[in-house]
Design a protein around this motif. Structure first.
Motif, mmCIF file in Angstrom:
data_model
loop_
_atom_site.group_PDB
_atom_site.id
_atom_site.type_symbol
_atom_site.label_atom_id
_atom_site.label_comp_id
_atom_site.label_asym_id
_atom_site.label_seq_id
_atom_site.Cartn_x
_atom_site.Cartn_y
_atom_site.Cartn_z
ATOM 1 N N THR A 166 33.977 45.426 40.263
ATOM 2 C CA THR A 166 34.977 45.574 39.206
ATOM 3 C C THR A 166 34.916 44.526 38.102
ATOM 4 N N GLY A 167 34.332 43.359 38.411
ATOM 5 C CA GLY A 167 34.389 42.246 37.468
ATOM 6 C C GLY A 167 35.685 41.457 37.565
ATOM 7 N N GLU A 168 36.570 41.838 38.488
ATOM 8 C CA GLU A 168 37.856 41.154 38.659
ATOM 9 C C GLU A 168 37.758 40.135 39.796
ATOM 10 N N LYS A 169 38.335 38.954 39.554
ATOM 11 C CA LYS A 169 38.308 37.891 40.564
ATOM 12 C C LYS A 169 39.695 37.725 41.173
ATOM 13 N N ILE A 170 39.805 38.037 42.454
ATOM 14 C CA ILE A 170 41.068 37.844 43.168
ATOM 15 C C ILE A 170 40.746 37.389 44.594
ATOM 16 N N ASN A 171 41.744 36.836 45.274
ATOM 17 C CA ASN A 171 41.633 36.556 46.708
ATOM 18 C C ASN A 171 42.646 37.428 47.436
ATOM 19 N N SER A 212 47.000 46.677 46.962
ATOM 20 C CA SER A 212 46.937 46.375 45.527
ATOM 21 C C SER A 212 45.737 47.085 44.900
ATOM 22 N N LEU A 213 45.923 47.581 43.695
ATOM 23 C CA LEU A 213 44.829 48.160 42.930
ATOM 24 C C LEU A 213 44.160 47.038 42.142
ATOM 25 N N ILE A 214 42.867 46.829 42.373
ATOM 26 C CA ILE A 214 42.138 45.797 41.619
ATOM 27 C C ILE A 214 41.762 46.331 40.250
ATOM 28 N N GLY A 215 41.269 47.548 40.229
ATOM 29 C CA GLY A 215 40.838 48.144 38.972
ATOM 30 C C GLY A 215 39.760 49.178 39.221
#
Length: 472
Positions: A166-171, A212-215
């Motif tokens: 996704t290119g999204e950074k989460i933990n 949760s939806l990351i994207g």
């Protein structure tokens, strides 16, 4: 074409992509793609080949159309504690070093000189294992400080795979708790603890819970796959996903049986008391901010290694059959001894332990397997005694989930050893929990209670009770 959600479930020895969907009031699963996962040696450390894992995920997504599926969403779960660090250009600074690597030897004891064991437990609620993320990071702090200084992003293995998608950074929450760096009560990174250890707190990402939806997947991947795909967080710690698939949690102890055996109960609050610390129980994050109060026990990893030591000559089913023929062989080992974590040869280590403890040394494949299965059952009984001591109650039922639930001999041994009803199944617990989280996020299932009702309707469960000895 059947719409579905995709569960990416990667364990220590293999990974799968499984399609899941609802039909006629049941959850239906179909395996799309299976691939090998194994440790490789890089720069003197045992590591995961994370680029290959991502390549296999993409390969599995490509296969969905050939299998007449249209995936609407995808969720990834893996093992816990391992991570990568990225630099300011989002390039990898570290390899995905495995928890089975010896680099953390002695690190836990050094951390205790900075932060007391009691404080660590009372705030994080996480059991002490030498390979926890906190000790891996402290190793880097001590031996490769320049790496930590350059690090801008901390991502656990499933977080990094989600980033590649996704290119999204989460933990993600459930996996983050396994680091021993998340406060059990605030459910956020313990910044004071990070400061005490001299670890850059800015590299840690926002913690998001399961569902949760990351994207959506990156634009170039949409072009590559030929369709869009929402990336949704399951419990990315595979045990968290598996426990969601426990058919009944009231008055029930679960055993998530696979490479590791995770034995515990589901709670709404952490139990960070002295007795839990003394028994080394953990309070890992679960779905809807629940807690998995459990103990991590060496599991079928021992049999996986034994199988390899015999050059894969025998299947797991054959080991069970041979063990059944060794009814009178009773030697046992302490499965939680560190010597069984990554020995050069598991069979030799088992024999050596029996010799050192003045027991009969197993010689045949059946005796080796019987020794492992008996030892696991005893370890389970000890953990159950501890759980019941902490809760001051007796639990009536044990639910064995995951791949190990197919081992009928071990299920019967658990029933015989504990004198409790043992319910085995579902086997694909982790994938089921992964899919269920996605379906809840997509508003196709209302809540966890309905998930568990659905599981009881959808999957075969088998019950075992203690065998009655025949007199005479």
């Amino acid at each position: 074409m059947q719409k579905c959600s995709l569960a990416v479930d990667i364990g220590a020895s293999s990974g799968r992509l499984i399609a899941g969907y609802l039909q006629d009031g049941k959850m239906i699963l179909e395996e799309i793609h299976r691939f090998e996962n194994k440790l490789i040696e890089i720069n003197g450390h045992f590591c995961w080949n994370i680029e290959k894992l991502f390549s296999e995920i993409k390969k599995g997504i490509h296969k969905t159309k050939k299998k007449n599926f249209i995936p609407e969403s995808i969720g990834i779960d893996t093992w816990a504690v391992d991570f990568v660090l990225l630099d300011e250009n989002d390039e990898l600074l570290t390899d995905a070093v495995s928890y089975r690597d010896s680099r953390t030897d002695g690190m836990m004891e050094e951390v205790f000189t900075i932060v007391s064991k009691e404080r660590l437990y009372l705030e994080t609620g996480i059991q002490f294992q030498k390979f926890n993320t906190i000790y891996q990071l402290y190793y880097l702090k001590k031996n490769n400080p320049e790496v930590l200084e350059k690090a801008k992003t901390f991502l656990m293995v499933p977080d990094y795979l989600n980033y590649l998608l996704t290119g999204e950074k989460i933990n993600e929450y459930t996996n983050a708790t396994s680091t021993q760096l998340v406060n059990a009560f605030t459910k956020k990174w313990d910044k004071e603890l990070l400061e005490q250890l001299g670890i850059n707190k800015e590299m840690f990402q926002k913690i998001l819970p399961p569902k949760s939806l990351i994207g959506n997947v990156r634009h170039e991947l949409v072009d590559e796959f030929g369709f869009n795909l929402e990336v949704i967080l399951p419990a990315t710690h595979d045990t968290g996903s598996a426990v969601l698939a426990v058919p009944e949690v009231d008055d029930t102890i679960y055993i998530s049986s696979g490479t590791w055996s995770l034995i515990g109960v589901e709670n709404r609050f952490p139990i960070c008391i002295t007795k839990a610390l003394d028994y080394n129980f953990t309070n890992e994050g679960g779905m809807d901010f629940s807690f998995r109060f459990l103990k991590n026990i060496m599991g079928l990893w021992m049999m996986q290694e034994v199988k390899q030591n015999y050059n894969n000559k025998y299947s797991f089913a054959e080991f069970v059959e041979m063990a059944n023929q060794e009814e009178h062989f009773n030697s046992k080992v302490n499965v939680d001894d560190d010597r069984f974590l990554k020995p050069e040869n598991m069979i030799k280590e088992i024999k050596l332990y029996c010799k050192e403890t003045n027991q009969l040394v197993p010689q045949t494949p059946g005796e080796i397997a019987k020794c492992v299965f008996d030892s696991l059952a005893v370890s389970y009984q000890n953990a159950i005694n501890q759980i019941e001591g902490i809760y001051e109650k007796n639990f009536q039922k044990i639910n064995v989930i995951g791949g190990g639930s197919k081992n009928e001999m071990l299920n019967q041994l658990i029933a015989d050893t504990t004198n409790k009803e043992v319910v085995a199944g579902p086997t694909e617990a982790t994938a089921i929990g992964n899919i269920a989280a996605q379906l809840m996020a997509l508003n196709k299932i209302d809540n966890i209670k309905n998930v568990r009702s659905l599981i009881n309707e959808s999957f075969e469960l088998k019950t075992y009770t203690k065998k009655q000895k025949v007199e005479g």
